[in-house]
Design a protein around this motif. Structure first.
Motif, PDB file in Angstrom:
ATOM      1  N   GLU A 139       6.034  19.137  33.270  1.00  0.00           N
ATOM      2  CA  GLU A 139       7.446  18.765  33.430  1.00  0.00           C
ATOM      3  C   GLU A 139       8.149  19.943  34.097  1.00  0.00           C
ATOM      4  OE1 GLU A 139       9.545  17.660  29.828  1.00  0.00           O
ATOM      5  OE2 GLU A 139      11.473  17.593  30.868  1.00  0.00           O
ATOM      6  N   ASN A 140       8.748  19.686  35.247  1.00  0.00           N
ATOM      7  CA  ASN A 140       9.448  20.775  35.931  1.00  0.00           C
ATOM      8  C   ASN A 140      10.390  20.216  36.987  1.00  0.00           C
ATOM      9  OD1 ASN A 140       7.857  20.173  38.203  1.00  0.00           O
ATOM     10  ND2 ASN A 140       6.285  21.654  37.628  1.00  0.00           N
ATOM     11  N   LEU A 184      17.275  22.144  41.902  1.00  0.00           N
ATOM     12  CA  LEU A 184      17.621  21.159  40.864  1.00  0.00           C
ATOM     13  C   LEU A 184      17.913  19.766  41.427  1.00  0.00           C
ATOM     14  CD1 LEU A 184      19.883  23.357  38.521  1.00  0.00           C
ATOM     15  CD2 LEU A 184      17.466  22.784  38.244  1.00  0.00           C
ATOM     16  N   SER A 185      17.468  19.515  42.678  1.00  0.00           N
ATOM     17  CA  SER A 185      17.777  18.224  43.294  1.00  0.00           C
ATOM     18  C   SER A 185      17.111  17.052  42.569  1.00  0.00           C
ATOM     19  CB  SER A 185      17.353  18.238  44.773  1.00  0.00           C
ATOM     20  OG  SER A 185      15.979  18.608  44.875  1.00  0.00           O
ATOM     21  N   ASP A 186      16.045  17.349  41.802  1.00  0.00           N
ATOM     22  CA  ASP A 186      15.384  16.270  41.056  1.00  0.00           C
ATOM     23  C   ASP A 186      15.706  16.329  39.560  1.00  0.00           C
ATOM     24  OD1 ASP A 186      14.016  18.541  40.392  1.00  0.00           O
ATOM     25  OD2 ASP A 186      12.031  17.818  40.981  1.00  0.00           O
ATOM     26  N   CYS A 187      16.760  17.066  39.211  1.00  0.00           N
ATOM     27  CA  CYS A 187      17.162  17.178  37.799  1.00  0.00           C
ATOM     28  C   CYS A 187      18.513  16.493  37.617  1.00  0.00           C
ATOM     29  CB  CYS A 187      17.244  18.643  37.376  1.00  0.00           C
ATOM     30  SG  CYS A 187      17.693  18.849  35.637  1.00  0.00           S
ATOM     31  N   LYS A 222       6.161  16.505  37.269  1.00  0.00           N
ATOM     32  CA  LYS A 222       7.012  15.341  36.973  1.00  0.00           C
ATOM     33  C   LYS A 222       8.408  15.791  36.548  1.00  0.00           C
ATOM     34  CE  LYS A 222       5.269  14.845  32.193  1.00  0.00           C
ATOM     35  NZ  LYS A 222       6.498  15.134  31.453  1.00  0.00           N
ATOM     36  N   PRO A 223       9.433  15.108  37.052  1.00  0.00           N
ATOM     37  CA  PRO A 223      10.799  15.484  36.688  1.00  0.00           C
ATOM     38  C   PRO A 223      11.275  14.840  35.391  1.00  0.00           C
ATOM     39  CG  PRO A 223      10.863  13.750  38.337  1.00  0.00           C
ATOM     40  CD  PRO A 223       9.405  14.076  38.109  1.00  0.00           C
ATOM     41  N   GLY A 224      10.536  13.825  34.915  1.00  0.00           N
ATOM     42  CA  GLY A 224      10.976  13.105  33.722  1.00  0.00           C
ATOM     43  C   GLY A 224      10.082  13.371  32.536  1.00  0.00           C
ATOM     44  N   TYR A 231       6.954   8.139  36.105  1.00  0.00           N
ATOM     45  CA  TYR A 231       8.249   8.093  36.782  1.00  0.00           C
ATOM     46  C   TYR A 231       8.313   9.153  37.895  1.00  0.00           C
ATOM     47  CZ  TYR A 231      13.070   9.060  37.797  1.00  0.00           C
ATOM     48  OH  TYR A 231      14.236   9.302  38.466  1.00  0.00           O
ATOM     49  N   ALA A 232       8.532   8.686  39.125  1.00  0.00           N
ATOM     50  CA  ALA A 232       8.726   9.570  40.283  1.00  0.00           C
ATOM     51  C   ALA A 232       7.540  10.507  40.530  1.00  0.00           C
ATOM     52  CB  ALA A 232      10.019  10.371  40.130  1.00  0.00           C
ATOM     53  N   THR A 233       6.323   9.995  40.302  1.00  0.00           N
ATOM     54  CA  THR A 233       5.100  10.773  40.575  1.00  0.00           C
ATOM     55  C   THR A 233       4.051   9.853  41.208  1.00  0.00           C
ATOM     56  OG1 THR A 233       3.813  10.300  38.578  1.00  0.00           O
ATOM     57  CG2 THR A 233       5.473  12.040  38.404  1.00  0.00           C
ATOM     58  N   PRO A 234       2.982  10.431  41.771  1.00  0.00           N
ATOM     59  CA  PRO A 234       1.899   9.609  42.335  1.00  0.00           C
ATOM     60  C   PRO A 234       0.863   9.163  41.296  1.00  0.00           C
ATOM     61  CG  PRO A 234       1.640  11.920  42.976  1.00  0.00           C
ATOM     62  CD  PRO A 234       2.839  11.851  42.086  1.00  0.00           C
ATOM     63  N   LEU A 235       1.114   9.368  39.996  1.00  0.00           N
ATOM     64  CA  LEU A 235       0.068   9.108  38.993  1.00  0.00           C
ATOM     65  C   LEU A 235      -0.432   7.662  39.022  1.00  0.00           C
ATOM     66  CD1 LEU A 235      -1.682  10.087  36.633  1.00  0.00           C
ATOM     67  CD2 LEU A 235       0.220   9.566  35.086  1.00  0.00           C
TER      68      LEU A 235
END
Ligand code: TIU
Length: 223
Positions: free
Chosen positions: A72-73, A78-81, A129-131, A136-140
């Motif tokens: 988580e990062n 901080l554009s993805d926070c 991952k931001p969440g 959420y918002a990842t290629p997983l």
């Protein structure tokens, strides 16, 4: 199929379509001065998950089975926070502030790295991952689909936040999810216990849980 003695009933998986997902074993959640401690948590609870998670990693690596690590990062700008995440509550430091392990929960900073005992090795995937959920918002999701993955074994922290969120996301996507009981921890022992109960209630409404010894025994019976 490999049968694992699990709750609420036997968990069976095909070794050709299983992936180990290790959630957020980062310094920011485990070590003093990181994100977890800035929120006011007692980080000492996290220590219990380290040895079992390292052993689970060893079991997968010995067999050449795939491993995915998550972190988580957030980006340095901080554009993805979402502001709602950064401004929530009354932490001693907020996401992006300077702390003893660099900027809190920022990608590339020392605190955002995975602890040495559980660090990724060559050939393993690391997903930022931001969440709280790893889909959420990842290629997983795409990565698991490309591999034809059916079953996911889970470890990591914290049980009721990022681990539970990710298991719920995975369950909704059709994966069979097994959480290894000693390889996860919460800052709140009662929340860990409740989360294990929630996952396996109602006939495995979200997934299965098993002790590490049961998982190890299942693998040893195969070889
Ligand atoms: N605060 C807490 O329990 N967890 C998180 O913020 N992130 C993860 O669980 N990784």
């Amino acid at each position: 199929m490999i049968p694992v003695n699990a709750q609420p009933f036997e968990f069976r998986f095909d070794p050709d379509s299983v992936v180990l997902i290790v959630i957020d074993m980062q310094r920011d959640f485990i070590e003093p001065g990181g994100f977890g401690e800035t929120l006011g948590n007692d980080i000492s609870h996290m220590q219990r998950a380290i040895g079992p998670t390292a052993e689970l990693l060893k079991l997968f690596r010995e067999r050449g089975w795939p491993v995915v690590h998550t972190r988580e990062n957030h980006a340095g700008d901080l554009s993805d926070c979402p502001p709602a995440k950064r401004e929530r509550g009354n932490p001693t430091l907020r996401i992006g502030d300077d702390g003893p392990m660099g900027r809190i929960l920022i990608r590339g900073e020392p605190g955002a790295e995975i602890i040495a005992d559980c660090a990724a090795i060559e050939g393993e995937t690391v997903i930022d991952k931001p969440g709280k959920g790893a889909f959420y918002a990842t290629p997983l999701g795409d990565l698991l689909a490309e591999r034809g993955t059916k079953s996911l074994v889970f470890a990591g922290v914290t049980t009721e936040v990022c681990v539970q969120t990710t298991i719920r996301e995975a369950n909704d996507r059709g994966f069979e999810c097994l959480l290894i009981e000693e390889a996860t921890e919460s800052y709140f022992p009662e929340f860990k216990a409740a989360t294990l109960d929630m996952i396996r209630a109602q006939g495995g409404i979200v997934g299965w849980t098993a002790p590490l010894a049961s998982f190890r025994a299942a693998l040893e019976n195969e070889t």
